[in-house]
Motif scaffolding. Structure first.
Motif, PDB file in Angstrom:
ATOM      1  N   ASP A   1       0.817  -1.214   0.000  1.00 19.35           N
ATOM      2  CA  ASP A   1       0.000   0.000   0.000  1.00 19.35           C
ATOM      3  C   ASP A   1       0.853   1.267   0.000  1.00 19.35           C
ATOM      4  OD1 ASP A   1      -2.422  -1.215  -0.157  1.00 19.35           O
ATOM      5  OD2 ASP A   1      -2.928  -1.037   1.970  1.00 19.35           O
ATOM      6  N   ARG A   2       1.910   1.276   0.779  1.00 17.49           N
ATOM      7  CA  ARG A   2       2.765   2.470   0.853  1.00 17.49           C
ATOM      8  C   ARG A   2       3.420   2.740  -0.494  1.00 17.49           C
ATOM      9  NH1 ARG A   2       7.370   3.421   5.523  1.00 17.49           N
ATOM     10  NH2 ARG A   2       8.152   5.457   4.806  1.00 17.49           N
ATOM     11  N   ARG A   3       3.898   1.684  -1.133  1.00 23.50           N
ATOM     12  CA  ARG A   3       4.523   1.844  -2.447  1.00 23.50           C
ATOM     13  C   ARG A   3       3.513   2.356  -3.465  1.00 23.50           C
ATOM     14  NH1 ARG A   3       6.809  -3.398  -5.523  1.00 23.50           N
ATOM     15  NH2 ARG A   3       4.567  -3.738  -5.702  1.00 23.50           N
ATOM     16  N   VAL A   4       2.298   1.815  -3.410  1.00 23.16           N
ATOM     17  CA  VAL A   4       1.253   2.230  -4.346  1.00 23.16           C
ATOM     18  C   VAL A   4       0.906   3.712  -4.153  1.00 23.16           C
ATOM     19  CG1 VAL A   4      -1.205   1.967  -4.887  1.00 23.16           C
ATOM     20  CG2 VAL A   4       0.264  -0.052  -4.734  1.00 23.16           C
ATOM     21  N   ILE A   5       0.719   4.134  -2.898  1.00 22.43           N
ATOM     22  CA  ILE A   5       0.380   5.533  -2.647  1.00 22.43           C
ATOM     23  C   ILE A   5       1.523   6.449  -3.068  1.00 22.43           C
ATOM     24  CG2 ILE A   5      -0.140   7.232  -0.846  1.00 22.43           C
ATOM     25  CD1 ILE A   5      -1.765   5.100   0.577  1.00 22.43           C
ATOM     26  N   ASN A   6       2.767   6.011  -2.844  1.00 21.52           N
ATOM     27  CA  ASN A   6       3.906   6.805  -3.314  1.00 21.52           C
ATOM     28  C   ASN A   6       3.879   6.950  -4.834  1.00 21.52           C
ATOM     29  OD1 ASN A   6       5.150   7.500  -0.879  1.00 21.52           O
ATOM     30  ND2 ASN A   6       6.284   5.569  -0.780  1.00 21.52           N
ATOM     31  N   GLY A   7       3.484   5.878  -5.521  1.00 21.18           N
ATOM     32  CA  GLY A   7       3.373   5.945  -6.978  1.00 21.18           C
ATOM     33  C   GLY A   7       2.267   6.877  -7.424  1.00 21.18           C
ATOM     34  N   ILE A   8       1.138   6.839  -6.711  1.00 19.19           N
ATOM     35  CA  ILE A   8       0.018   7.739  -7.019  1.00 19.19           C
ATOM     36  C   ILE A   8       0.443   9.186  -6.804  1.00 19.19           C
ATOM     37  CG2 ILE A   8      -2.288   8.470  -6.274  1.00 19.19           C
ATOM     38  CD1 ILE A   8      -2.775   5.475  -5.532  1.00 19.19           C
ATOM     39  N   LEU A   9       1.137   9.451  -5.692  1.00 16.83           N
ATOM     40  CA  LEU A   9       1.609  10.807  -5.408  1.00 16.83           C
ATOM     41  C   LEU A   9       2.623  11.265  -6.451  1.00 16.83           C
ATOM     42  CD1 LEU A   9       1.986  10.551  -1.520  1.00 16.83           C
ATOM     43  CD2 LEU A   9       0.362  12.008  -2.746  1.00 16.83           C
ATOM     44  N   TRP A  10       3.496  10.342  -6.906  1.00 14.16           N
ATOM     45  CA  TRP A  10       4.469  10.679  -7.952  1.00 14.16           C
ATOM     46  C   TRP A  10       3.748  11.127  -9.215  1.00 14.16           C
ATOM     47  CZ3 TRP A  10       5.713   9.720 -12.949  1.00 14.16           C
ATOM     48  CH2 TRP A  10       7.001  10.065 -13.385  1.00 14.16           C
ATOM     49  N   ARG A  11       2.696  10.409  -9.569  1.00 13.92           N
ATOM     50  CA  ARG A  11       1.959  10.732 -10.792  1.00 13.92           C
ATOM     51  C   ARG A  11       1.363  12.138 -10.728  1.00 13.92           C
ATOM     52  NH1 ARG A  11      -3.836  11.228 -12.782  1.00 13.92           N
ATOM     53  NH2 ARG A  11      -3.404  11.404 -15.010  1.00 13.92           N
ATOM     54  N   PHE A  12       0.746  12.486  -9.598  1.00 14.43           N
ATOM     55  CA  PHE A  12       0.117  13.804  -9.501  1.00 14.43           C
ATOM     56  C   PHE A  12       1.139  14.906  -9.225  1.00 14.43           C
ATOM     57  CE2 PHE A  12      -3.585  11.063  -8.990  1.00 14.43           C
ATOM     58  CZ  PHE A  12      -4.465  11.693  -9.864  1.00 14.43           C
ATOM     59  N   ARG A  13       2.250  14.574  -8.581  1.00 16.20           N
ATOM     60  CA  ARG A  13       3.287  15.585  -8.355  1.00 16.20           C
ATOM     61  C   ARG A  13       3.909  16.017  -9.682  1.00 16.20           C
ATOM     62  NH1 ARG A  13       8.638  15.539  -7.931  1.00 16.20           N
ATOM     63  NH2 ARG A  13       8.800  13.284  -7.819  1.00 16.20           N
ATOM     64  N   THR A  14       4.108  15.066 -10.584  1.00 15.34           N
ATOM     65  CA  THR A  14       4.784  15.372 -11.849  1.00 15.34           C
ATOM     66  C   THR A  14       3.811  15.746 -12.961  1.00 15.34           C
ATOM     67  OG1 THR A  14       4.711  13.055 -12.538  1.00 15.34           O
ATOM     68  CG2 THR A  14       6.662  13.793 -11.300  1.00 15.34           C
ATOM     69  N   GLY A  15       2.518  15.418 -12.814  1.00 18.99           N
ATOM     70  CA  GLY A  15       1.565  15.652 -13.879  1.00 18.99           C
ATOM     71  C   GLY A  15       1.724  14.683 -15.032  1.00 18.99           C
ATOM     72  N   SER A  16       2.385  13.558 -14.770  1.00 16.05           N
ATOM     73  CA  SER A  16       2.630  12.571 -15.825  1.00 16.05           C
ATOM     74  C   SER A  16       1.408  11.687 -16.033  1.00 16.05           C
ATOM     75  CB  SER A  16       3.833  11.694 -15.446  1.00 16.05           C
ATOM     76  OG  SER A  16       4.977  12.482 -15.210  1.00 16.05           O
ATOM     77  N   SER A  17       1.447  10.887 -17.075  1.00 20.22           N
ATOM     78  CA  SER A  17       0.400   9.893 -17.287  1.00 20.22           C
ATOM     79  C   SER A  17       0.706   8.681 -16.414  1.00 20.22           C
ATOM     80  CB  SER A  17       0.341   9.484 -18.756  1.00 20.22           C
ATOM     81  OG  SER A  17       1.542   8.832 -19.137  1.00 20.22           O
ATOM     82  N   TRP A  18      -0.292   7.837 -16.211  1.00 18.44           N
ATOM     83  CA  TRP A  18      -0.096   6.649 -15.386  1.00 18.44           C
ATOM     84  C   TRP A  18       0.988   5.750 -15.972  1.00 18.44           C
ATOM     85  CZ3 TRP A  18      -2.009   6.379 -10.642  1.00 18.44           C
ATOM     86  CH2 TRP A  18      -3.136   7.141 -10.327  1.00 18.44           C
ATOM     87  N   ARG A  19       1.073   5.675 -17.290  1.00 17.64           N
ATOM     88  CA  ARG A  19       2.045   4.758 -17.904  1.00 17.64           C
ATOM     89  C   ARG A  19       3.485   5.228 -17.711  1.00 17.64           C
ATOM     90  NH1 ARG A  19      -0.518   7.050 -22.419  1.00 17.64           N
ATOM     91  NH2 ARG A  19       0.780   8.516 -23.595  1.00 17.64           N
ATOM     92  N   ASP A  20       3.676   6.489 -17.286  1.00 16.93           N
ATOM     93  CA  ASP A  20       5.027   7.006 -17.080  1.00 16.93           C
ATOM     94  C   ASP A  20       5.511   6.889 -15.640  1.00 16.93           C
ATOM     95  OD1 ASP A  20       5.332   7.733 -19.752  1.00 16.93           O
ATOM     96  OD2 ASP A  20       4.394   9.698 -19.439  1.00 16.93           O
ATOM     97  N   VAL A  21       4.663   6.365 -14.740  1.00 14.95           N
ATOM     98  CA  VAL A  21       5.088   6.197 -13.345  1.00 14.95           C
ATOM     99  C   VAL A  21       6.217   5.165 -13.296  1.00 14.95           C
ATOM    100  CG1 VAL A  21       4.377   5.552 -11.015  1.00 14.95           C
ATOM    101  CG2 VAL A  21       2.773   6.769 -12.516  1.00 14.95           C
TER     102      VAL A  21
END
Length: 254
Positions: free
Chosen positions: A32-52
């Motif tokens: 769960d922690r890794r997943v939330i970090n990935g979700i936060l990375w996506r919104f922090r950078t404004g990237s698409s999900w496929r670029d996480v």
């Protein structure tokens, strides 16, 4: 380590983990922690999900869990839980527009079909409405189309206002309806009157100066590129992301 400084710290995780769903055996998922970090990375950078980055796990896992938890109200409950002890003596409401990126508008000609997407001076926009407490911490967040007025959303934002509270808002909220709503709940609307007003109202400039706290809240969440610009086609996903970021602000404050 530069990229990882934005990930959840051990202290943050200790607060967040007990508030997340558990699986049917009552054991928390280890990722769960890794997943939330990935979700936060996506919104922090404004990237698409496929670029996480792959270090956060499969992109489909990230998106599916984010969406599934949004549908299950997990992000709503997370913000509600961490903001439960908010300082209700002074609360502030305001709004801020964000531009909708062409990815977010794809398939929605002119934003039609999405009540939270509309035309304003900035083009295709979504408006974020927020209620914050006396420390500038977010309590309630709503979305509308960019051209929507502020006053009609006030009742939703102030639904749980406490008697005796001071409600600080700008002239956009100076309507008879908003003032009556606040006063009926035993609170005080500290709102500057518009120039067309003939009536006079109790107003404190000193209290009104606190309003910069809600502006600071918007500035903080807009440090996330995926919040400063809406890339999501679904308004409910965009709102869920704002609530996750808002909850993290609370966790840091706690």
């Amino acid at each position: 380590m530069g990229m990882r400084r934005h990930e959840l710290s051990d202290d943050e995780w200790r607060i967040i983990e007990p508030l997340l769903p558990r699986n049917s055996r009552g054991v928390a998922r280890v990722d769960d922690r890794r997943v939330i970090n990935g979700i936060l990375w996506r919104f922090r950078t404004g990237s698409s999900w496929r670029d996480v980055p792959e270090r956060y796990g499969p992109r489909t896992t990230l998106y599916n869990r984010f969406s599934r938890w949004r549908a299950a109200g997990v992000w709503d409950r997370l913000l509600a839980a961490v903001s439960e002890a908010y300082d209700g003596d002074i609360v502030m409401i305001d709004s801020s527009c964000v531009r909708v990126h062409q990815h977010g508008a794809a398939g929605k000609k002119g934003g039609s079909g999405d009540p939270c997407m509309g035309r304003s001076r900035g083009g295709l926009t979504t408006k974020i409405h927020a209620l914050v407490d006396a420390e500038g911490r977010p309590i309630r967040i709503e979305l509308t189309a960019g051209q929507a007025g502020d006053a009609p959303v006030a009742a939703t934002l102030l639904a749980d206002i406490r008697p005796g509270a001071a409600v600080v808002a700008d002239k956009a909220y100076d309507t008879d309806g908003v003032r009556a709503f606040v006063q009926d709940r035993g609170a005080w609307p500290n709102i500057p009157p518009r120039s067309i007003r003939k009536a006079t109202f109790s107003f404190s400039r000193w209290v009104y100066r606190q309003r910069n706290l809600v502006e600071r809240f918007f500035n903080r969440i807009k440090q996330m590129r995926g919040i400063a610009t809406r890339y999501d086609r679904r308004a409910d996903n965009f709102l869920a992301a704002i609530k996750l970021v808002a909850a993290r602000l609370w966790v840091n404050a706690l």
